[in-house]
Design a protein around this motif. Structure first.
Motif, PDB file in Angstrom:
ATOM      1  N   PRO A 266     -18.837  69.998  36.598  1.00  0.00           N
ATOM      2  CA  PRO A 266     -19.800  68.776  36.947  1.00  0.00           C
ATOM      3  C   PRO A 266     -20.022  67.896  35.881  1.00  0.00           C
ATOM      4  N   ASP A 267     -20.149  66.432  35.866  1.00  0.00           N
ATOM      5  CA  ASP A 267     -20.589  65.432  34.878  1.00  0.00           C
ATOM      6  C   ASP A 267     -22.120  65.987  34.584  1.00  0.00           C
ATOM      7  N   PRO A 268     -22.383  66.033  33.163  1.00  0.00           N
ATOM      8  CA  PRO A 268     -23.695  66.048  32.896  1.00  0.00           C
ATOM      9  C   PRO A 268     -24.715  65.067  33.230  1.00  0.00           C
ATOM     10  N   PRO A 269     -25.750  65.543  33.566  1.00  0.00           N
ATOM     11  CA  PRO A 269     -26.810  64.717  34.071  1.00  0.00           C
ATOM     12  C   PRO A 269     -26.903  63.385  33.087  1.00  0.00           C
ATOM     13  N   PRO A 270     -27.277  62.146  33.645  1.00  0.00           N
ATOM     14  CA  PRO A 270     -27.610  61.064  32.484  1.00  0.00           C
ATOM     15  C   PRO A 270     -28.684  61.244  31.744  1.00  0.00           C
ATOM     16  N   GLU A 271     -28.882  60.834  30.577  1.00  0.00           N
ATOM     17  CA  GLU A 271     -30.223  61.063  29.843  1.00  0.00           C
ATOM     18  C   GLU A 271     -31.135  59.962  30.478  1.00  0.00           C
ATOM     19  N   ARG A 272     -32.309  60.305  30.533  1.00  0.00           N
ATOM     20  CA  ARG A 272     -33.437  59.578  31.000  1.00  0.00           C
ATOM     21  C   ARG A 272     -33.978  58.641  29.848  1.00  0.00           C
ATOM     22  N   ARG A 273     -34.231  57.387  30.043  1.00  0.00           N
ATOM     23  CA  ARG A 273     -35.023  56.638  29.010  1.00  0.00           C
ATOM     24  C   ARG A 273     -36.291  55.987  29.652  1.00  0.00           C
ATOM     25  N   TRP A 274     -37.118  55.496  28.973  1.00  0.00           N
ATOM     26  CA  TRP A 274     -38.409  54.856  29.330  1.00  0.00           C
ATOM     27  C   TRP A 274     -38.290  53.481  29.357  1.00  0.00           C
ATOM     28  N   LEU A 275     -38.403  52.857  30.491  1.00  0.00           N
ATOM     29  CA  LEU A 275     -38.389  51.405  30.768  1.00  0.00           C
ATOM     30  C   LEU A 275     -39.850  50.823  30.645  1.00  0.00           C
ATOM     31  N   GLY A 276     -40.150  49.920  29.718  1.00  0.00           N
ATOM     32  CA  GLY A 276     -41.283  49.382  29.759  1.00  0.00           C
ATOM     33  C   GLY A 276     -40.974  47.828  29.174  1.00  0.00           C
ATOM     34  N   SER A 277     -42.015  47.233  28.726  1.00  0.00           N
ATOM     35  CA  SER A 277     -41.941  45.769  28.057  1.00  0.00           C
ATOM     36  C   SER A 277     -41.448  44.914  28.943  1.00  0.00           C
ATOM     37  N   ASP A 278     -40.351  44.216  28.261  1.00  0.00           N
ATOM     38  CA  ASP A 278     -39.708  43.008  29.081  1.00  0.00           C
ATOM     39  C   ASP A 278     -38.648  43.508  30.088  1.00  0.00           C
ATOM     40  N   GLU A 279     -38.005  44.641  29.668  1.00  0.00           N
ATOM     41  CA  GLU A 279     -37.240  45.090  31.007  1.00  0.00           C
ATOM     42  C   GLU A 279     -37.930  45.481  32.215  1.00  0.00           C
ATOM     43  N   LEU A 280     -39.175  46.291  32.112  1.00  0.00           N
ATOM     44  CA  LEU A 280     -39.975  46.578  33.139  1.00  0.00           C
ATOM     45  C   LEU A 280     -40.498  45.266  33.927  1.00  0.00           C
ATOM     46  N   ALA A 281     -40.885  44.388  32.957  1.00  0.00           N
ATOM     47  CA  ALA A 281     -41.219  43.036  33.674  1.00  0.00           C
ATOM     48  C   ALA A 281     -40.043  42.407  34.407  1.00  0.00           C
ATOM     49  N   GLY A 282     -38.805  42.407  33.837  1.00  0.00           N
ATOM     50  CA  GLY A 282     -37.738  41.807  34.716  1.00  0.00           C
ATOM     51  C   GLY A 282     -37.346  42.465  35.800  1.00  0.00           C
ATOM     52  N   LEU A 283     -37.621  44.031  35.961  1.00  0.00           N
ATOM     53  CA  LEU A 283     -37.482  44.760  37.099  1.00  0.00           C
ATOM     54  C   LEU A 283     -38.663  44.230  38.138  1.00  0.00           C
ATOM     55  N   GLN A 284     -39.401  44.176  37.882  1.00  0.00           N
ATOM     56  CA  GLN A 284     -40.659  43.702  38.733  1.00  0.00           C
ATOM     57  C   GLN A 284     -40.412  42.527  39.205  1.00  0.00           C
ATOM     58  N   ILE A 285     -39.878  41.495  38.746  1.00  0.00           N
ATOM     59  CA  ILE A 285     -39.570  40.008  39.135  1.00  0.00           C
ATOM     60  C   ILE A 285     -38.529  40.254  40.055  1.00  0.00           C
TER      61      ILE A 285
END
Length: 409
Positions: A266-285
């Motif tokens: 099976p493909d290894p599970p993708p690594e998690r990363r923390w979403l914050g700052s501008d990228e988080l604001a962009g996701l909210q928009i």
């Protein structure tokens, strides 16, 4: 005198069992294996029985049964024909499909004295002719027949045995390999060995060093296939309701993993990363543009408020953070059917993983005198509207996070 063709002789199980019982082989385990196999004989003297079944019948290990069948073939008591199962579930000897248990022919027509002499090592001219079935794939006769070993002494004649699915030529064990094989082995363990060892059922009671030695002899692609084949092999044992699991080093040596050529890790599970700052604001928009609920934030003692994501860094989404705090009512309206609408719709679908629907916007005030009448009334008129998407800029940002006001720049 009649010319009617005489019916072919039919072999009964009791006749085959009596034949096996009366042979003097000076090898108790081989004789027991032959006697149990004779109970599965059909009218033509053929047996279709697997190694695990004979192991259960004789209460011998599967490896012992393999060795005894190989020895019985050497002395001419049996002959084996490799078998395959095709995609329609039909058994055949034409190499079509997946290997299955060999078809075993009891050599009832051979003089018992010849077989017994071969068992004593006194005669090497045992005939292995199999008729009327074809001989394609039969194991070749050995040049010499070794005398029967003493009781509990292991046989060395099981190389190449095909009494159940396995390749025609198995690699030699470390003690019999090519000169220099052991010296060429790296000291470090292959990366796939430890996960394979841990996933092998019952490995706690097996010898890890033997399994590692066999595993090291495999090529890297075969090591990976060996590890991947463990899961379908264990599932096959469960379907067949078999509890006996072979030693891991023997399973590797016999290359049983090659019975599952399509096995994949099976493909290894993708690594998690923390979403914050501008990228988080962009996701909210982006959620607001698509009329979706904003993402639920979590509190991290070291990182603050944000969310975990398995997606790679999205520079274009981070570029949307510049519009944080703006009122969507002041944004542009791009109409359904335009290139701008399509560009924003596709980008929002990429960011959010959902299908985007347009918003209906009225282009004229509501007039009850015409818009509030029944649809069948002669003065009724539909209120004008358009399908739009509210966007903060004419075009979405490029994938690298840069902006443009012209399509395709």
């Amino acid at each position: 005198m009649t010319t009617e063709k005489r019916r072919a002789r039919r072999i009964a199980a009791d006749e085959a069992h009596a034949w096996a019982r009366n042979l003097r082989l000076n090898n108790p385990h081989a004789k027991l294996t032959l006697s149990m196999a004779s109970l599965y004989v059909d009218g033509d003297g053929y047996c279709f029985v697997s190694i695990p079944t004979l192991s259960d019948d004789t209460e011998l290990s599967t490896q012992t049964v393999r060795n005894r069948l190989a020895w019985l073939e050497q002395i001419g008591a049996i002959a084996r024909l490799p078998q395959w199962i095709d995609e329609y579930g039909r058994r055949n000897g034409e190499c079509k499909g997946k290997r299955t248990s060999d078809l075993i022919r009891l050599m009832l027509d051979v003089d018992p004295d010849v077989i017994e002499a071969a068992a004593r090592g006194e005669f090497d001219g045992v005939s292995r002719e199999v008729s009327p079935m074809p001989q394609t794939g039969l194991n070749p006769a050995s040049e010499t027949v070794s005398p029967a070993p003493a009781l509990r002494q292991p046989y060395d004649s099981a190389e190449g045995l095909n009494s159940e699915p396995e390749p025609e030529s198995s690699p030699k064990s470390p003690s019999r390999g090519r000169e220099g094989d052991r010296e060429d082995l790296q000291e470090s363990e292959p990366a796939d060995f430890e996960p394979a060892w841990q996933s092998w059922p019952g490995h706690q009671a097996m010898r890890r060093d033997l399994a590692l030695a066999e595993f090291r002899l495999l090529e890297p692609d075969k090591q990976r296939l060996c590890r991947a084949a463990i899961v379908p092999f264990v599932e096959m044992l469960k379907r067949l309701k078999r509890d006996a699991v072979p030693n891991f080093h023997l399973w590797i040596r016999q290359r049983r993993f090659e019975e599952f050529p399509s096995a994949r890790l099976p493909d290894p599970p993708p690594e998690r990363r923390w979403l914050g700052s501008d990228e988080l604001a962009g996701l909210q928009i982006a959620s607001r543009m698509a009329s979706r609920s904003p993402p639920r934030l979590v509190e991290d003692p070291d990182r603050g408020r944000g969310i975990w994501s398995v997606k790679p860094l999205q520079a274009d989404l981070a570029a949307m953070g510049r519009f944080a705090g703006e009122d969507p009512e002041t944004w542009l309206q791009v109409e359904l059917g335009t290139a701008q609408f399509a560009a924003w719709r596709d980008r929002l679908a990429l960011w959010l993983g959902v299908e985007i629907e347009a918003e209906r916007v009225w282009t004229e005030p509501h007039d009850p005198a015409v818009h509030g009448l029944p649809a069948m009334h002669p003065n009724f008129r539909l209120r004008k509207s358009k399908q739009v998407l509210r966007v903060p800029a004419p075009w979405p940002p490029h994938r690298d996070g840069t902006w443009s006001t012209e399509e395709g720049e």
